[in-house]
Structures are given as structure tokens and as C-alpha cells.
Design a protein around this motif. Structure first.
Motif, PDB file in Angstrom:
ATOM      1  N   GLY A  93      -3.104  -2.102  -0.123  1.00 14.04           N
ATOM      2  CA  GLY A  93      -2.744  -3.332  -0.727  1.00 14.04           C
ATOM      3  C   GLY A  93      -1.159  -3.104  -1.321  1.00 14.04           C
ATOM      4  N   LYS A 146       1.862  -2.319   0.123  1.00 12.69           N
ATOM      5  CA  LYS A 146       3.070  -2.763   0.740  1.00 12.69           C
ATOM      6  C   LYS A 146       2.857  -4.304   0.950  1.00 12.69           C
ATOM      7  CE  LYS A 146       4.514   0.913   3.831  1.00 12.69           C
ATOM      8  NZ  LYS A 146       4.332   1.450   5.060  1.00 12.69           N
ATOM      9  N   GLU A 147       1.576  -4.908   1.222  1.00 11.94           N
ATOM     10  CA  GLU A 147       1.406  -6.274   1.316  1.00 11.94           C
ATOM     11  C   GLU A 147       1.548  -7.129  -0.120  1.00 11.94           C
ATOM     12  OE1 GLU A 147      -2.561  -4.725   2.350  1.00 11.94           O
ATOM     13  OE2 GLU A 147      -0.524  -3.928   2.773  1.00 11.94           O
ATOM     14  N   ASN A 148       1.696  -6.246  -1.344  1.00 19.29           N
ATOM     15  CA  ASN A 148       2.112  -7.074  -2.300  1.00 19.29           C
ATOM     16  C   ASN A 148       3.655  -6.700  -3.110  1.00 19.29           C
ATOM     17  OD1 ASN A 148      -0.219  -8.419  -3.307  1.00 19.29           O
ATOM     18  ND2 ASN A 148      -1.083  -6.555  -2.774  1.00 19.29           N
ATOM     19  N   SER A 199       5.549  -9.646   2.689  1.00 12.50           N
ATOM     20  CA  SER A 199       4.538  -9.448   3.780  1.00 12.50           C
ATOM     21  C   SER A 199       4.268 -11.006   4.268  1.00 12.50           C
ATOM     22  CB  SER A 199       3.396  -9.200   3.324  1.00 12.50           C
ATOM     23  OG  SER A 199       2.837  -9.789   1.971  1.00 12.50           O
ATOM     24  N   LYS A 200       4.731 -12.061   3.510  1.00 11.68           N
ATOM     25  CA  LYS A 200       4.646 -13.607   3.673  1.00 11.68           C
ATOM     26  C   LYS A 200       5.836 -14.104   4.229  1.00 11.68           C
ATOM     27  CE  LYS A 200       0.163 -13.532   2.043  1.00 11.68           C
ATOM     28  NZ  LYS A 200      -0.964 -13.486   2.644  1.00 11.68           N
ATOM     29  N   ARG A 212       8.000 -12.399   6.542  1.00 12.97           N
ATOM     30  CA  ARG A 212       8.892 -11.359   7.400  1.00 12.97           C
ATOM     31  C   ARG A 212      10.261 -11.833   7.727  1.00 12.97           C
ATOM     32  NH1 ARG A 212       5.703  -7.509   7.410  1.00 12.97           N
ATOM     33  NH2 ARG A 212       3.496  -7.654   7.285  1.00 12.97           N
ATOM     34  N   TRP A 272      -0.241  -5.215  -6.634  1.00 14.10           N
ATOM     35  CA  TRP A 272      -1.016  -4.096  -6.117  1.00 14.10           C
ATOM     36  C   TRP A 272      -1.364  -3.530  -7.608  1.00 14.10           C
ATOM     37  CZ3 TRP A 272       0.662   1.031  -7.541  1.00 14.10           C
ATOM     38  CH2 TRP A 272      -0.210   2.148  -6.866  1.00 14.10           C
ATOM     39  N   ASN A 304      -2.799 -16.567  -5.512  1.00 15.19           N
ATOM     40  CA  ASN A 304      -3.249 -16.737  -3.936  1.00 15.19           C
ATOM     41  C   ASN A 304      -3.735 -18.116  -3.891  1.00 15.19           C
ATOM     42  OD1 ASN A 304      -2.753 -14.141  -3.518  1.00 15.19           O
ATOM     43  ND2 ASN A 304      -4.785 -13.290  -3.683  1.00 15.19           N
TER      44      ASN A 304
END
Ligand SMILES: Cc1cc2nc3c(=O)[nH]c(=O)nc-3n(C[C@H](O)[C@H](O)[C@H](O)COP(=O)(O)OP(=O)(O)OC[C@H]3O[C@@H](n4cnc5c(N)ncnc54)[C@H](O)[C@@H]3O)c2cc1C
Length: 365
Positions: free
Chosen positions: A173, A175-177, A224-225, A227, A258, A333
């Protein structure tokens, strides 16, 4: 050249707000503290410099009510407004002040406190690696050995990377955050309030913050959202607010959401951005850096007495913050996760109008 081995009670990697706060509190209590930073201080730091009430109250409780000398405050205002695209959805006067600081001066002021308590400061000293078993920090200059290591290197922490590489921490989590934040000072625009703009980037927002004789303009959004789109979205935002902007704005990462499975390893503790302690919705990190710096110092002082690993003491005190940030990630979210812009607009309007006071409490406390 043979590197010297220097021994300390505590080795603190990174002298931002998290590291310098921990250093000040530990040195004040008589421990021999090494505070290491790759930069020469005072140094610049890309940041909005906005302090909410909980941040300045915490700082005053640690460093005294005389901490904020007039020169340290660039601007203070209780005014703020929120836009969705061009539409102004809220314009309000907060009951509490927002304080705006310049990070170069602010971080240096905390460092001065640490030096005042006789922490040893090593500037231009870059952490390269650590030996977890031998509690040693390898740098471009010397090798630092400590009974305890505090990792306060910020988002690109080498120490955290070593813990992940050695299978001690899970980077799930991470990188995604990551939020990419870009900002610059504009010298033509003037404002006396914080303006927040939603609707042109996903999982993020744009901002205009007041400052002394200049204005700060920026954007932050989850990579991540969005790109590859954040630079373009920033241009769209600048067009909307009719600001030209430089060819290249400063950019930096923020770990927003994260939360590591462990807050360190035995007597190695992660604080501030290095530990992912940032509000996932607003990106506020100064409060969490100082708070976790304080908690890490308390945990180490307690370990000196109860002989438990500092990680155990730190886990106990930091649990509240961890669960608070986890809750805020769920709200993020919910707020940003909807796929329909209209629903998002509707959501925002309801939250803003119905819960204006709650929103301010949420931001300030
Ligand atoms: C554009 C932007 C705007 C922001 N706006 C706000 C805001 O308005 N309000 C707010 O509360 N938060 C804001 N934040 C977040 C805030 O800046 C951070 O959360 C905060 O700085 C974290 O403090 P820290 O001490 O953990 O790390 P940092 O402040 O990043 O300090 C880390 C220190 O470690 C040093 N270091 C790094 N690597 C090494 C190495 N290998 N060896 C030795 N030293 C090293 C660095 O030089 C640095 O001095 C913003 C962030 C960005 C990017």
C-alpha cells in the motif's frame, strides 16, 4: 579513508520537525543524541506551511508559548473558502486561526531548540545504510552507533527502505498511497484566506495560501489515481485561477494513507513522514511529525526505565494516532472514491453546509 565510529545513546536520522523534536526532548532529558541531516541548515522545504490549531498548541506545549516569535509567523488568518471547480461552495470564518510558517525558518527554530539542549548536529551527512543487528547507521561521513535509532528522514527514508528490504516491514500500500504535491510562490496574486479547490483532480485538491508579500499556489493528488496527469491538472487549475505559474514548479511526495504494519523494529522507531504519519485527506503532516517525534522520545525515555524495547512503548502511545489516521483514510475513500462527479459534488455540498462546524473541528483538532 577509514570512517570513524561515533557512539551515542540515540541516533536520529533526519532533522525536520519530527527528528529535531525528538532530539530536543531526548537531549533535554540527558541522553547523548546525534541528529543527522543530509542538508546544511537552514534549508528550504517545499510545504504549504499551514499550521492548524492542534499543531501550534502542540508546539507551544513542547517548546513554550514563546516559540512563535513574530518573525516566525508569515501570516495568520481564520478565513477560508472551498470551491468545486469554479463554484464557491463555502466561504467561512473559522473560530480558530490558521498560522502560515516558512519551513526554512520554522524547521531551523526547532533545530535551535535541540542544539540548545546539547544534541550533537551533523549536517551534510547522508544516511546510506543501516546495520540493524549492530544498531549502526552508515553515512557518507561517519558510522553512528546508538542504543536507539529514530528514523525521521521523511518520505524517501533509507532506514525504512532497509527495514522493508530485510522483511521487517511490509510495504503493502505504500506506492498506491503516495501523493505528488507541486507548488510555487506567486508574487502578483494577493489573498487573506486559504482557498481549497476540488473537482479537477482525483483524490486531491488545489490550494491558494496567504503568505507575507506573496501567495502560495499548489496541488496535491494521489499518483495512483491520476497516472501521469497531475502536471496537466495543475495547469488547468492555474488557468482557472488565472495564474501563470513558472515553467517548472517544485514537486515532492507525501505519504498519504500508508500505515505500516509495525512502527519500527525493537529499538528502531519510525516517526513523521518516514512512518506514514500524514492526514490522508488534507495532507497535513507537521502536526503528526512533531507528535510522533515527541512520542518516540517518550518511548525511549520509558525504555531506559522499564528495559522493554522502545517499539513496544511507542506502539502503546501511537495506537490512537494510527487508528485516527486509518479512520480518515476510510473517509477519504468515501469522499473521493465515488466514480460520479455529480455524486461527489452533492456529497461535498452536504458535508460542507450541514457539518461546517464539524468540518472545522475535524481540521483543527
Ligand atoms: C508541497 C507540500 C505541501 C505541504 N503542506 C503542508 C502544510 O501546509 N501543512 C502541514 O502540516 N504539512 C504539509 N505538508 C507535509 C509536511 O511537509 C510533512 O509531513 C512534514 O515535513 C514531515 O516532517 P518530517 O520531519 O517527518 O520530514 P521532513 O520535513 O521531510 O524532514 C526530513 C529530513 O530528513 C532529511 N533527510 C532525508 N533523507 C536523508 C538521508 N538519507 N540522510 C540524512 N538526512 C536525510 C531531509 O533533508 C529533511 O531535513 C506538505 C508537504 C508538501 C510536499
Amino acid at each position: 579513508m577509514n570512517k570513524k565510529i561515533l557512539e551515542f545513546d540515540v541516533v536520529i536520522c533526519g532533522s525536520g520537525p519530527a527528528g529535531a523534536t525528538a532530539a530536543a526532548l531526548l537531549a533535554k532529558n540527558g541522553l547523548k543524541v546525534a541528529l543527522i541531516d543530509k542538508e546544511d541548515f537552514p534549508r528550504d522545504k517545499l510545504c504549504g506551511g499551514l499550521l492548524t490549531e492542534k499543531s501550534y498548541k502542540l508546539i507551544e506545549s513542547i517548546f513554550g508559548s514563546d516559540f512563535f516569535e513574530p518573525d516566525l509567523i508569515e501570516f495568520s488568518s481564520s478565513k477560508f473558502e472551498i470551491f468545486y471547480g469554479k463554484l464557491k461552495v463555502l466561504s467561512a470564518l473559522s473560530k480558530k486561526l490558521f498560522i502560515y510558517v516558512n519551513r526554512k525558518k520554522f524547521d531551523f527554530a526547532i533545530l535551535q531548540r535541540a542544539l540548545g539542549f546539547r544534541a550533537y548536529f551533523f549536517n551534510k551527512t547522508k544516511v546510506i545504510d543501516i546495520d540493524i543487528k549492530n544498531m549502526s547507521v552508515f553515512t557518507n561521513n561517519n558510522i553512528f552507533k546508538g542504543k536507539y535509532i529514530v528514523d525521521a528522514e521523511g518520505v524517501n527514508s533509507v532506514v525504512r527502505g532497509c527495514l522493508i528490504k530485510n522483511g521487517i516491514l511490509d510495504d503493502g500500500g505504500y506506492k498506491e498511497n503516495l501523493t505528488l504535491a507541486m507548488e510555487f510562490y506567486d508574487y502578483k496574486l494577493t489573498t487573506d484566506r486559504a482557498s481549497i479547490y476540488f473537482g479537477f483532480t482525483k483524490f486531491g485538491y488545489g490550494w491558494i495560501f496567504p503568505n507575507k508579500e506573496r501567495t502560495l499556489v499548489g496541488i496535491g493528488a494521489l499518483i495512483s489515481k491520476n497516472r501521469g496527469l497531475i502536471k496537466k491538472q495543475f495547469k488547468n487549475f492555474l488557468n482557472l485561477i488565472k495564474v501563470e505559474g513558472p515553467a517548472n514548479s517544485g514537486a515532492h511526495l507525501i505519504p498519504t494513507g500508508w500505515i505500516p504494519d509495525r512502527l519500527g523494529c525493537d529499538n528502531i522507531l519510525l516517526v513523521g513522514d518516514a512512518g506514514g504519519f500524514v492526514d490522508p485527506i488534507t495532507g497535513e503532516g507537521i502536526y503528526y511529525a512533531i507528535k510522533t517525534g515527541q512520542m518516540a522520545a517518550d518511548a525511549i525515555l520509558m525504555s531506559e526505565k522499564n528495559k522493554l524495547f522502545a517499539e513496544i512503548n511507542y506502539n502503546l502511545s501511537a495506537q490512537n494516532i494510527v487508528s485516527n489516521l486509518s479512520k480518515r483514510k476510510t473517509y477519504r475513500n468515501l469522499i473521493f472514491g465515488t466514480r460520479f462527479r455529480l455524486v461527489m459534488k452533492f456529497f461535498l455540498l452536504i458535508i460542507l453546509f450541514a457539518f461546517k462546524d464539524k468540518l472545522l473541528k475535524f481540521i483543527h483538532e
